[in-house]
Design an enzyme around this catalytic site. Structure first.
Site, PDB file in Angstrom:
ATOM      1  CD  GLU A 310       0.411 135.671  26.869  1.00  0.00           C
ATOM      2  OE1 GLU A 310       1.213 136.532  26.485  1.00  0.00           O
ATOM      3  OE2 GLU A 310       0.749 134.612  27.432  1.00  0.00           O
ATOM      4  CG  ASP A 389       4.701 130.647  26.895  1.00  0.00           C
ATOM      5  OD1 ASP A 389       5.489 130.916  25.985  1.00  0.00           O
ATOM      6  OD2 ASP A 389       4.259 131.504  27.699  1.00  0.00           O
ATOM      7  CD  GLU A 417       8.852 133.776  28.937  1.00  0.00           C
ATOM      8  OE1 GLU A 417       8.954 133.859  27.705  1.00  0.00           O
ATOM      9  OE2 GLU A 417       7.770 133.905  29.547  1.00  0.00           O
TER      10      GLU A 417
HETATM   11  C1  GCV Z   1       5.663 138.834  24.641  1.00  0.00           C
HETATM   12  C2  GCV Z   1       4.761 134.335  27.151  1.00  0.00           C
HETATM   13  C3  GCV Z   1       5.602 135.388  27.772  1.00  0.00           C
HETATM   14  C4  GCV Z   1       5.155 136.763  27.397  1.00  0.00           C
HETATM   15  C5  GCV Z   1       5.167 136.855  25.878  1.00  0.00           C
HETATM   16  C6  GCV Z   1       4.264 135.775  25.336  1.00  0.00           C
HETATM   17  C7  GCV Z   1       4.282 135.734  23.827  1.00  0.00           C
HETATM   18  O1  GCV Z   1       3.492 134.340  27.695  1.00  0.00           O
HETATM   19  O2  GCV Z   1       5.610 135.233  29.144  1.00  0.00           O
HETATM   20  O3  GCV Z   1       6.004 137.707  27.969  1.00  0.00           O
HETATM   21  O4  GCV Z   1       4.761 138.122  25.450  1.00  0.00           O
HETATM   22  O5  GCV Z   1       4.699 134.526  25.781  1.00  0.00           O
HETATM   23  O6  GCV Z   1       5.028 134.928  23.304  1.00  0.00           O
HETATM   24  O7  GCV Z   1       3.571 136.498  23.209  1.00  0.00           O
END
Ligand code: GCV
Length: 841
Positions: A310, A389, A417
């Site tokens: 990411e 995720d 989340e």
């Molecule tokens: C901290 C997902 C979440 C992100 C998070 C990522 C991760 O994509 O939306 O906010 O980043 O996971 O676990 O690194």
């Protein structure tokens, strides 16, 4: 705005306060499961023989915390103030000490063979006195023993003839926080950071101490305090004294701190022109950095690394592997006993969605399986439970079964989340249990995930459990008083994954709300059913949470996962839905599982219904094992789910007077909100699938809403109809908005029979304004409110759509029902519809 809604809850509590409620003291939820509320008189007898003093053998900070906790607990629950003695008991006492220290004063006392952090609750002769002994190989174990002992009293368990040994399943039981240095928390829903504010560590760390106490009480022994999307400043020399302050506060509770680090730190803050892990200067930089940290924080835990993921920098920049990167840091930490948590959440978020073989689910295994055996012994691969995720339903990651010579830890998410962000009730231990108990057939005997991650299966030196928690400054830590059950549950499962979800729910409810059987049953039932209920209206049959994956991850956003590189595809079109991940015709992901598991998922017939769409693309008319077609299942589950959420409200209301008013009101507000939002989800998903598939609901519900009147169909003064994007997130695809400062109105003439009615007003509550609403019948004002909630939305849509319910309204034919809206800043007093139906009572 957050404290304003709390204020509203207080007011509601004051207004509706009942006589019964006077017997239950008001509570904010801050104490969580460590309330130490007075035990009922009847049960108190059971503890009459408890010794009157507590002796601690040793004077470390951890032992002192253990002793203080014992005093606090006994005082709160039994109203007795324990005398404190040091060195040796002067009368019958509760004795706290390590095996070694107890043996020194009681040579006949023989240690048990326990793993680190285990403990023994027993009775023994100490200096000729029959004492209650809490003993452990380590001081931290003694502290855990004290918490376990106090938990027994809180749950009215007998402590007579105590002889109980407990020991943790795995050494790694860590909490991760995704806190940014500016005080915001990524995916945090319980207020700002308890650690940081405005670029520095907070002056007042009392909440950090209380958090550490909560963590310790369930056996969590480490905490990574900052976001994995790491700010390199956390590693700067000038920041170290601030980290020292946090470590000092954690230490008495046996919680070690660790830091998430940016792999490019040697370049970003170290002045090097590279962060290539194989460059000796880089290794040297990490060594020096680590040495400095340990000089100031001798019990520092280590580092968490998110790299090549990411947008984070990683070893791929130099053509190096994750093992190269992890090992160079591990080498620096090794002499100090520190570890590296290297996250396996490495994937390409620019995948070509037009290529049917592409599949994000394959990434973790593809990236890390070839490196098995290449990681240093103090590296732990931190693997999310599923291959995507934190979705509401995923199969367990095949990577757990693909590593024999590498330490691993499972990453679970306490912060919700993708599971309702603590606005929807979703007790996750039932899901975690399914994951932990899943047999990946990694050997020719049962290899359950809990045994793989704890290192038992392949005799690894370390491993275990990591939970992303994200508590914040909200009074009740996570934003929803019932959500703390997830933190409790994570800790309990990390300690003992063989516990059932039911046991965990029972323990938590007793500790948090007391021992009244009706209260317990109601809350336990709600908690235990809640994950499947949440799933039933947000992510059917393994299609994953059908949320807005490009934004908030909160409200419905069915198409947001398609036609982009993020790879959370469900591939729904007008004929069918699901990702074909089979080896024969799909992406091949199924082939990452060992043969017996792969065989099950490879065919449509043997794939369980609740994962069908994760593994297979099927027509909407496909018949499930349950006998329903996929499309009818989608309709039915969403209706049933929304109805079951409505039922939470009824159930919770039955507890009025039996739960303190403050928590009663706070939970009720959340459940009422959830009941409204579950309908938003239901309607969005059902309407989208109706339009996409063209197949009507056999029960005729989808698209037909008795009593619903669209705002755009009402008589509008000043209000203007607007299209909502995506269309399914507002009823009829439209809403009305007001841009006149003095306000607008929408009205209608009631055409039903005279009687008692309830009205639902569906409006949108954005976080960039606080519109006011008033509803009148004729000249009579019946309700007014301010849209000042803190939802993750700056526009009208599925994230902001909110319901206001007005009950017991006497209506006659011809009555004018009028809603007035006064806009504020960017929020234009938006309305979706009203629904009028005869009163339930
Ligand atoms: C901290 C997902 C979440 C992100 C998070 C990522 C991760 O994509 O939306 O906010 O980043 O996971 O676990 O690194």
């Amino acid at each position: 705005m957050r404290h304003r809604s709390l204020h509203k809850a207080f007011l509601a509590a004051a207004l509706f306060g009942s006589m019964q409620a006077e017997s239950v003291r008001a509570e904010s939820g801050y104490e969580a499961w460590l309330r130490y509320a007075p035990v009922e008189q009847a049960a108190r007898e059971r503890y009459a023989s408890l010794p009157a003093s507590v002796v601690v053998l040793g004077d470390s900070a951890v032992l002192a915390a253990a002793q203080r906790e014992m005093i606090r607990g006994v005082q709160g629950m039994l109203g007795k103030t324990l005398r404190t003695d040091k060195g040796q008991p002067l009368g019958r006492s509760i004795v706290l000490g390590t095996f070694e220290s107890i043996h020194a004063v009681a040579p006949d006392f023989h240690a048990r063979d326990l793993r680190e952090d285990g403990f023994w609750l027993t009775t023994a002769e100490v200096q000729g006195l029959r004492c209650l002994v809490i003993a452990a190989p380590t001081e931290r174990g003694v502290l855990y023993g004290v918490f376990a002992f106090l938990s027994k009293i809180a749950r009215n368990e007998s402590i007579a003839a105590l002889d109980e040994v407990q020991q943790p399943y795995a050494p790694i039981r860590w909490a991760d926080q995704w806190d940014n240095l500016d005080g915001r928390i990524e995916r945090g829903y319980g207020g700002p950071s308890i650690f940081f504010d405005n670029g520095t560590v907070r002056a007042d760390l009392s909440r950090v101490a209380d958090y550490a106490r909560l963590l310790a009480s369930v056996g969590i022994n480490g905490c990574a305090i900052n976001n994995v999307n790491a700010d390199p400043r956390a590693l700067e020399d000038s920041f170290l004294p601030q980290l020292v302050r946090i470590a000092d506060v954690f230490r008495p509770w046996g919680v070690r701190i660790s830091l998430a680090v940016d792999l490019s730190s040697p370049q970003l803050i170290g002045g090097l022109d590279t962060f290539d892990p194989l460059d000796p200067r880089v290794g040297e930089w990490w060594r020096k950095k680590v040495d400095e940290i340990y000089q100031r924080i001798p019990d520092f835990g280590g580092f968490v690394v998110k790299a090549d993921s990411e947008g984070r920098m990683g070893p791929s920049t130099y053509g190096r592997t994750p093992a190269d990167a992890a090992n160079v840091i591990a080498q620096a930490l090794q002499p100090h006993g520190g570890v590296v948590f290297y996250r396996a959440f490495v994937y390409n978020h620019h995948l070509d969605w037009r290529e049917p073989k592409n599949d994000r689910a394959k990434a973790a295994y593809d990236n890390f399986h070839p490196l098995d055996g290449k990681f240093a012994d103090n590296v732990i691969l931190q693997i999310k439970y599923g291959p995507i995720d934190f979705q509401v339903r995923e199969p367990v990651s095949p990577l757990f079964g693909g590593l024999e010579k590498t330490n691993q830890a499972i990453e679970l998410q306490v912060t919700q989340e993708y599971t309702g962000q603590q606005r929807h009730l979703c007790f996750l231990p039932p899901m975690w249990k399914e994951m932990l108990d899943f047999d990946l057939h990694a050997a020719n005997y049962a290899t359950r995930v809990k045994d793989l991650v704890s290192g038992k299966t392949f005799h690894r030196p370390t491993g275990g459990f990591v939970g992303v928690v994200n508590v914040g400054m909200d009074a009740n830590w996570l934003g929803h008083p019932l959500a703390m059950a997830n933190l409790y549950g994570f800790g309990r499962l990390a300690w003992d994954p063989n516990l059932s979800a039911q046991t965990i729910a029972e323990e938590w409810t007793q500790l948090t709300f007391g021992n009244d059987p009706a209260v317990r049953r109601t809350i336990e039932d709600m908690q235990l059913a809640s994950w499947r209920i949440y799933e039933s209206y947000t992510g059917p049959l393994g299609a994953q949470t059908l949320t807005d994956i490009l934004g908030s991850h909160y409200g419905p956003g069915i198409e947001s996962s398609e036609n982009n590189g993020w790879g959370q595809w469900h591939r729904a079109d007008h004929q069918g839905i699901g990702m074909d991940r089979s080896v024969a015709t799909g992406t091949g992901y199924v082939g990452q599982y060992r043969a017996p598991v792969a065989k099950m998922f490879e065919s449509v017939e043997s794939t369980p219904d609740d994962l069908l769409l994760f593994f297979h693309h099927v027509p909407y008319t496909h018949g499930l094992h349950s006998g329903k077609t996929v499309i009818q299942y989608i309709y039915d589950s969403h209706y049933e789910g929304a109805e079951r959420v409505a039922d939470y409200v009824r159930k919770w209301k039955s507890l009025k007077g039996y739960v303190d008013e403050e928590r009663y009101a706070a939970v009720l507000a959340r459940l009422e909100y959830q009941a409204g939002h579950a309908i938003v989800w239901r309607d969005a998903i059902c309407n989208w699938f109706l339009r996409t598939s063209g197949i009507p609901d056999a029960k005729g519900r989808v698209g037909n809403y008795p009593g619903r009147i669209e705002a755009e169909a009402m008589h509008l003064r000043g209000y203007v109809p607007v299209d909502v994007v995506p269309w399914e997130n507002a009823s009829g695809g439209q809403a009305v908005e007001c841009s006149q400062r003095q306000g607008c109105s929408a009205s209608l003439q009631f055409a039903g029979a005279a009687g008692s009615y309830e009205i639902d007003v569906q409006y949108f509550d954005q976080n960039n304004g606080e519109s006011k609403f008033r509803i009148s019948v004729g000249d009579h004002l019946v309700d007014e409110w301010v849209a000042n909630d803190h939802l993750p939305a700056t526009k009208i849509g599925g994230d902001s759509s909110t319901r206001r319910r007005i009950t017991g309204l006497a209506l006659r034919p011809g009555d004018e029902i009028r809603i007035e809206g006064i806009p504020d800043r960017e929020e234009h007093a938006p309305l979706d519809y009203i629904e009028i139906r005869p009163s339930e009572e």
